[in-house]
Design an enzyme around this catalytic site. Sequence first.
Site, PDB file in Angstrom:
ATOM      1  N   GLY A 272       3.461  -2.517   7.525  1.00 39.67           N
ATOM      2  CA  GLY A 272       2.525  -2.625   8.780  1.00 39.67           C
ATOM      3  C   GLY A 272       2.062  -1.319   9.295  1.00 39.67           C
TER       4      GLY A 272
ATOM      5  CB  VAL B 116      10.412  -3.123   7.917  1.00 42.24           C
ATOM      6  CG1 VAL B 116      12.045  -3.436   8.520  1.00 42.24           C
ATOM      7  CG2 VAL B 116       9.785  -2.722   9.152  1.00 42.24           C
TER       8      VAL B 116
ATOM      9  N   GLY C 286       4.708   1.531  10.049  1.00 39.47           N
ATOM     10  CA  GLY C 286       5.626   2.078   8.942  1.00 39.47           C
ATOM     11  C   GLY C 286       6.017   0.963   7.918  1.00 39.47           C
TER      12      GLY C 286
ATOM     13  CG  ASP D   5       0.310  -5.717  16.262  1.00 37.97           C
ATOM     14  OD1 ASP D   5      -0.582  -6.591  16.297  1.00 37.97           O
ATOM     15  OD2 ASP D   5       0.828  -5.179  15.190  1.00 37.97           O
TER      16      ASP D   5
END
Length: 452
Positions: free
Chosen positions: A138, A143, A141, A256
């Site tokens: 995303g 995950v 960063g 977001d």
Amino acid sequence: MPAPCTSYNFYYLIGDLNLFIHFRVTGNRLICGPKASDTCSAVFPEPLSLPPNGQSDSKTNSHRVAIAFGASFGAAFSIIIIIGLLVWWRCRHNQQIFFDVNEQYDPEVCLGHLRRYTFKELRSATDHFSSKNILGRGGFGIVYKGCLNDGTLVAVKRLKDYNIAGGEIQFQTEVETISLAIHRNLLRLSGFCTTENERLLVYPYMPNGSVASQLRDHIHGRAALDWARRKRIALGTARGLLYLHEQCDPKIIHRDVKAANILLDEDFEAVVGDFGLAKLLDHRDSHVTTAVRGTIGHIAPEYLSTGQSSEKTDVFGFGILLLELITGQKALDFGRAANQKGVMLDWVKKLHHDRKLNLMVDKDLRGNFDRIELEEMVQVALLCTQFNPSHRPKMSEVLKMLEGDGLAEKWEASQRVETPRFRSCENPPQRYSDYIEESSLVVEAMELSGPR
């Protein structure tokens, strides 16, 4: 008759002055003896020190002045050194507020309910950040799924914008602020890791992934999420956002809100993830930003036009989330399928106007949904996605409407409101897709930005 005590004269020469000094002692029996006569006398020398022309005193005074000056300089230098050490220690102490735990200390030490992990520990847990362990990518960063030494499964978010975070102390302060937001429907922060070049956040692992991933999955040809679970997800998400907007101090704006950032625990309870990261990674003084953080199809019109965000920006995103739950599609994917940008909202508005709600429902539900609840959810979504942010309800009102309280009145009032005109343009677009096409801001399109 004994001889009289002999008299002696003693002379003493002093320096270059040729001065002779003598002392005569007369009739002293201790010197001449007990039988000496009264006329017995003796002379003892006594040195007399007389400085030649006063030079000795001058040298002594100069020596004393030198000693005094040296002692004063040494004392002043010592004081400066002590003050410097105190200032250095104070600065170091201030930098170590609450979070600064050396890696040489016990890694099991917990800071409040947060734990500071070492980079080595998280690297090992994620198998050196292997691509096989990636849960999502995303705007904030990547995950990774990780397994700690004690067997605990975690989600490790490796932030990519660590340089924007404003330094070690600023980052730790923001992390502390985010960690204070504790609610059943918010993703709890377990810990963090900071190095010179890395910023990582550690969350509990969510076994059921995100809402977006569940909407794409199918079980024996059926949707993984039935209608009842979708309605429950909507309610849980609304409660989480309500806490961030109206019950959390300081208030946190997500910026977001979308299906990819709503996670599901083992009981399929909605958990809002990635909240506060926009604030964490954006420390500009102005309220207007040159880059909009969000996802195409979810960004509020005023945010696209001006770069200004508020809690009403999140309300707009929540409205799009409701449409994702109804249609089973991501707004971004829907736009791509239609060869346009972010037109899901415009499409839903048209179907609602034509009273063809059945056409927008996820086909994987196979007609297993409550039609009254569908109508109500669509109305709530349209109220949340009104172009004028002042016309959108607060999250507390949204939650009440989803629970069946006050929706009819709000909907009727919204139908009497004329199309708003923004001060930013004389003729505002009438479709959401027009806002995207006319936006001059840089939009960072993100997909899976939430840990699963």
